[in-house]
Write an enzyme that holds these catalytic residues in place. Structure first.
Site, short mmCIF file in Angstrom:
data_model
loop_
_atom_site.label_atom_id
_atom_site.label_comp_id
_atom_site.label_asym_id
_atom_site.label_seq_id
_atom_site.Cartn_x
_atom_site.Cartn_y
_atom_site.Cartn_z
N LEU A 33 -0.24 -11.87 -13.56
CA LEU A 33 0.15 -12.08 -12.16
C LEU A 33 1.43 -12.89 -12.02
CD1 LEU A 33 -3.44 -12.90 -10.88
CD2 LEU A 33 -2.27 -10.69 -10.88
N GLY A 36 4.93 -12.00 -6.85
CA GLY A 36 4.78 -10.76 -6.07
C GLY A 36 3.31 -10.55 -5.72
N HIS A 37 2.43 -10.69 -6.74
CA HIS A 37 0.99 -10.58 -6.47
C HIS A 37 0.56 -11.70 -5.52
CE1 HIS A 37 1.21 -8.77 -10.66
NE2 HIS A 37 0.66 -7.80 -9.96
N LYS A 149 7.84 -2.67 -4.32
CA LYS A 149 8.64 -2.38 -5.53
C LYS A 149 8.20 -1.04 -6.10
CE LYS A 149 7.92 -4.29 -9.57
NZ LYS A 149 7.70 -3.12 -10.45
N GLN A 153 4.45 4.75 -5.55
CA GLN A 153 3.00 4.52 -5.67
C GLN A 153 2.40 4.25 -4.28
OE1 GLN A 153 1.08 1.90 -8.73
NE2 GLN A 153 1.12 0.38 -7.13
N ARG A 187 6.42 -6.76 -16.12
CA ARG A 187 7.22 -6.32 -17.28
C ARG A 187 8.48 -7.16 -17.49
NH1 ARG A 187 4.81 -1.12 -15.69
NH2 ARG A 187 3.65 -0.35 -17.49
#
Ligand code: PAF
Length: 282
Positions: A33, A36-37, A149, A153, A187
């Site tokens: 995490l 952003g999360h 981002k 998705q 990442r």
């Protein structure tokens, strides 16, 4: 915060909460995490009576040559953060619990995977759609939160929820960036400090693209060429794609007539980084 590893227990908990007319926010994650999360969780805690976060590194969405094996899984750290962020339930199923050996279903959303990451990651969005459909039916949230981002998705999930009439509101949340502009991502951990500094230039290039694309007489092709040149100049960068698409249909856009997305994927060292920026017509 309670950790629930079993689907049956997760469903029972949700059914009880719904019976008590409490709203449930779901933040699906693969762990590792970052802020952003954190922004998704914060929003969910603010909007709902109860918040569930899931951590599940979904094998279905990784290609054979992708980073499933080495994807970071700092579970203790993640659990500590989620507790600090004041979630109620951490849903943490095992791979066998989610996908037993006889699991045979795939959820596939047509057309929206024809551009951007779709052709470069065959099967990826079917893997995402399948796991998200399952998480939504198990947790039965009132609202589910996803970051912009991963814009493609988000659009695919919105469509699957609409097509399958799932009773959940999908909430898309703005990209959270590091100080230099790099979009936050699990990442980013694969980057060295100099690579991270160079990676900041991805956002600078997209911003320049937006500026050029909004200059009326400037042609989109020359704007894209300029951005492409900038991206290619980033030391060590290999540009996988740079595309301009309609922000709703994700079909290639030749002009800025409605909300448009300028998006790219760039490989830097062993990381594959994606980023995007909206361009609205003047
Ligand atoms: O965005 C992610 O972290 C994943 O794709 C998701 C939505 C949790 C599905 O595995």
């Amino acid at each position: 915060m309670r950790i629930i590893p079993s689907i049956r227990d997760m469903q029972t908990w949700s059914e009880n909460a719904r019976r008590r007319r409490l709203s449930i926010g779901l933040v699906p994650t693969m762990g590792c995490l970052h802020e952003g999360h954190g922004s998704l969780v914060l929003r969910s805690v603010r909007d709902n009576d109860l918040t569930v976060a899931s951590i599940f590194v979904n094998p279905l969405q990784f290609g054979p040559r992708e980073d499933f094996g080495r994807y970071p899984r700092p579970f203790k750290r993640d659990a500590r953060l989620l507790k600090q962020w004041r979630i109620d339930i951490l849903f943490h199923p095992s791979p066998k619990e989610m996908f037993p050996d006889d699991f045979a279903t795939t959820v596939s959303v047509k057309d929206l995977d024809k551009t951007l990451c779709g052709p470069r990651r065959p099967g990826h969005f079917n893997g995402v759609a399948t796991v998200v459909a399952k998480l939504l039916t198990v947790v039965q949230p009132t609202r589910a939160y996803f970051g912009q981002k991963d814009y493609q998705q988000l659009k695919i999930i919105e469509r699957l929820v609409k097509d399958l009439n799932l009773p959940v509101s999908v909430v898309g949340c703005p990209i959270v960036r590091e100080q230099g502009g790099l979009a936050r991502s699990s990442r980013n951990r694969y980057l060295t400090t100099p690579q991270k500094n160079n990676a900041n230039q991805i956002f600078t290039a997209l911003q320049e693209g937006r500026k050029l694309l909004r200059l009326r007489p400037y042609s989109p092709t020359s704007a894209l060429n300029t951005v492409m040149k900038r991206l290619k100049h980033i030391p060590g960068a290999r540009v996988e794609y740079l595309e301009l698409v309609n922000a709703e249909t994700l079909k290639p856009a030749r002009a800025i007539r409605s909300r448009t997305l300028l998006a790219c994927a760039v490989r830097l060292g062993s990381a594959r980084l994606i980023d995007n920026i909206f361009i609205d017509p003047r």
